[in-house]
Every structure is written in structure tokens, then in C-alpha cells.
Design an enzyme around this catalytic site. Structure first.
Site, PDB file in Angstrom:
ATOM      1  N   LYS A 290       0.837  -1.202   0.000  1.00 16.94           N
ATOM      2  CA  LYS A 290       0.000   0.000   0.000  1.00 16.94           C
ATOM      3  C   LYS A 290       0.872   1.252   0.000  1.00 16.94           C
ATOM      4  CE  LYS A 290      -0.370   0.144   5.053  1.00 16.94           C
ATOM      5  NZ  LYS A 290      -1.281   0.167   6.215  1.00 16.94           N
TER       6      LYS A 290
ATOM      7  N   TYR B 199      15.541  29.961   7.466  1.00 18.47           N
ATOM      8  CA  TYR B 199      14.453  30.789   7.982  1.00 18.47           C
ATOM      9  C   TYR B 199      14.471  30.888   9.504  1.00 18.47           C
ATOM     10  CZ  TYR B 199      12.326  30.480   3.327  1.00 18.47           C
ATOM     11  OH  TYR B 199      12.081  30.569   1.987  1.00 18.47           O
TER      12      TYR B 199
END
EC number: 5.1.1.1
Length: 389
Positions: free
Chosen positions: A44, A279
Site C-alpha cells: 500500500k 528561515y
């Protein structure tokens, strides 16, 4: 998902190298741990980020006789792939109005947890002119999908048996899923296994003759042989990752991580002490140093929560993310070293070259290794090695 047969040295911004020989070896190891049960390779979420179809083919080559997916769309894509036409494929996450008829026509095994799903499967079987292969799912204590014990289970079993007598379904499986198999000794494990045996016994006493009864996931396959029954569903373990550090490392179970994530250093530059990095300037250089730019970020699946903590191997040395991980890039402090642009930076791999592992990144990000490998995005090409058996 981008696939390429490129070599490790190809000039890619980033790549996730998938070692299919390791996957095949992992499947063989898991089969040996559950010799009396069939093995389902769960692929999956695009094979937990490794690539569903290549990993499915490798698993089948190593002896997996079932494949498992969450959604029917994933299962239908597998069925359409070359070489997987005759493999048993099960899918379990359904919503009303799903592609039931397509699933019946594709000979998929489908999970049924309640009356609405059984009725849609029966209607699809009528339309397709073929019986639906259904696995009745019991909620033995996980509290997610699955039918509750007692009257709800009795009603579901009874309705499924009536549909089977009419030739509209074949009850191919009875199944459930553990909540805490990755926590050794948790009391819910024995409780769920006992509840499952009771619910299976009820169904069989009323005439159900399932081909497979199954509850064991990867951690139960590794540690609870009494839960193996007819089929084990192995997901994260086939990719060489331990379901939990408490259970042991991959090596403790004879498993090898399949994915190696690497990038090419994009820039190296000298900066003075006191220089802010990325940042928010959450990292300030403590002195004159060199910074290396690694051109992957959270858009590629690198967890932002690992800012200032994620480990990277550059030129044989562990470095740590300096400051915040941005969307497309992050920085490491190289301590004055000046590797050439294009030098390989390994974020994680098996660990035998001294590189970090997916578990190391999970610890840095406060998550689990499942998430680390599964979230690697489609901008990162998958490079398959050792494809041949």
C-alpha cells in the site's frame, strides 16, 4: 512515481535507491519465521514509498503468494501490471460507491466490515456475473475498521453465508488487526487474539469455510508465532525496517533496509561566525565555518520537525541539519571542510556505510520510521538496483 535504472553515480539532484535484492531476502527471512503460513506482501501507499509494482514483483519472486493494499484503486493498478495477473491481491479500505464491480471482475479479494459493504459487494457480483471474494473483518479491539463482536458479527456472518449459498460471494477469509503488537507484552495482544479465535469459531460453526484466517502484521510475524494462523500480512518488515525499536533493530531479525535516500551537495561556501542560517535564524554559526546546501526539503518528504536535528552523512562524517528545513532545501554545517559540489550526501540507508538510518530520522523528527520512508515524495526518482532475481 518516477522510475529509472540509473546508477548510484548518476547526476541526480536526489534519488531513493531501492535494493530489490534486499527486499527479496527480507521476504525469504519472514517466510522462514512463519513456515506454516502464506505470506502477504503489503504494498500500500506505493509500497511504503518504495514503488508498489517493482516491490510487488520482487516479493512474489521471493515467495509471497498474496499482495495487500489499502485502497481498491491501488489493488486494481497492481492487477493491471505485467506479471501480477495471477497473484492473490487483497484490499481493505472501502467507502460507499467504490469500484466494487471492477474489483470483482479483477478477481480481487475485498474486505467487508459491515452490512453496507456486503450489500455493495453482492450487488457488484450480480452485475459482474461472478462471485465476490470477501474477507469478513472482525474488530477485536483496534477500534478502527471491522465488525463488532456479538449481534453485529452474527448478522454479518449470517448475511454473508446466505449470499454465499446464492453463489454471490465466496468467504475467502476471516481477519482482524492488532492494535499494539509492536509493544511487547501489551495485554491487548492476547485479548485480541482470543477474541479473534472466538469470532472465527462462531463463523465456522455456522458454516463458514474460509481459505485463510489472518491477524498477524509485521510485529506479530516477528514475535508472536501463535498468531500466524494461515496467512501473515507483512508490510514495513519487507522493506527492512523494524516495526518498533523496542522489538529490535532490523539486523536483530535478519532484515536489511531497502531504501537509501541521497542527494548531491548543491553548494559549499565559507561563512563567518555569527552568520544566520535558514528561515528564522534558528541556527547561528558558532565560528567561521563552511555550509553545505542539500537540495531536498519538506516538499520531497523530509520532515520539517527534524530541523536542527536530522542527520546526514557527507564525506564519511555525520552532519546535522543546521536550522530549519525549507520546502526544497536545507543546510548542514561542514565544520570547515569543503567537499566539492556534487558530493553525495546520504540522509539514510541500511547503515553499513556509517550512514544514518530511517530510524535515526524518525527519532530526530519524533515519529516512526514508517512515516520517514512513506512520505518521500514523487520529485525524488526511485532508482532500482539488483532487479534481476
Amino acid at each position: 512515481m518516477t522510475e529509472t535504472a540509473a546508477l548510484r553515480t548518476a547526476p541526480l539532484r536526489a534519488r531513493a535507491e531501492i535494493d530489490l535484492a534486499a527486499l527479496r531476502a527480507n521476504v525469504r527471512t519472514l517466510r522462514a519465521l512463519a513456515p506454516g503460513a502464506a505470506l502477504m506482501a503489503v504494498v500500500k501507499s506505493d509500497g511504503y514509498g518504495h514503488g508498489a509494482v517493482p516491490c510487488a514483483r520482487a516479493a512474489v519472486a521471493a515467495g509471497a503468494t498474496w499482495l495487500g493494499t489499502a485502497t481498491p484503486e491501488e489493488a486494481l493498478a497492481l492487477r493491471a501490471a505485467d506479471g501480477l495477473d495471477d497473484v492473490r491481491i487483497m484490499c481493505w479500505l472501502w467507502t460507499p460507491g467504490g469500484p466494487w464491480r471492477e474489483a470483482v471482475e479483477a478477481r480481487l479479494d475485498v474486505s467487508v466490515s459491515g452490512m453496507w459493504a456486503l450489500r455493495e459487494a453482492v450487488a457488484a457480483a450480480r452485475e459482474a456475473g461472478a462471485p465476490a471474494r470477501v474477507h469478513l473483518k472482525a474488530d477485536t479491539g483496534l477500534g478502527r475498521n471491522g465488525c463488532q463482536p456479538g449481534d453485529d458479527w452474527a448478522d454479518l456472518v449470517g448475511e454473508a453465508l446466505r449470499a454465499e449459498r446464492e453463489g454471490l460471494v465466496t468467504i475467502t477469509g476471516l481477519w482482524s488487526h492488532f492494535a499494539c503488537a509492536d509493544e511487547p507484552g501489551h495485554p491487548s495482544i492476547d485479548a485480541q487474539l482470543g477474541q479473534f479465535r472466538e469470532m472465527v469459531a462462531y463463523a465456522e460453526q455456522r458454516g463458514a469455510r474460509p481459505e485463510v484466517r489472518h491477524i498477524a502484521n509485521s510485529p506479530a510475524t516477528l514475535t508472536r508465532p501463535d498468531s500466524h494462523l494461515d496467512l501473515v500480512r507483512t508490510g514495513i518488515a519487507i522493506y527492512g525496517i523494524s516495526p518498533s525499536p523496542e522489538l529490535g533493530s532490523p539486523a536483530d531479525f535478519g532484515l536489511r533496509p531497502v531504501m537509501t535516500l541521497a542527494a548531491s551537495v548543491a553548494l559549499v561556501k565559507r561563512v563567518p561566525g555569527g552568520h544566520g542560517v535558514s528561515y528564522g535564524h534558528r541556527y547561528i554559526t558558532p565560528g567561521a565555518t563552511t555550509l553545505g546546501l542539500i537540495p531536498v526539503g519538506y516538499a520531497d518528504g523530509i520532515p520539517r520537525h527534524a530541523s536542527s536535528a536530522g542527520p546526514v552523512l557527507v564525506n564519511g562524517k555525520w552532519r546535522t541539519v543546521a536550522g530549519r528545513i525549507a520546502m526544497d532545501q536545507f543546510v548542514v554545517d561542514l565544520g570547515g571542510e569543503e567537499p566539492a559540489p556534487g558530493t553525495e550526501a546520504v540522509l539514510f540507508g541500511p547503515g553499513d556505510r556509517g550512514e544514518p538510518t530511517a530510524e535515526d530520522w524518525a527519532q530526530a523528527a519524533g515519529t516512526i520510521a514508517y512515516e520517514i520512508v512513506t512520505r518521500i515524495g514523487t520529485r525524488v526518482p526511485r532508482v532500482y538496483v539488483n532487479v534481476a532475481r
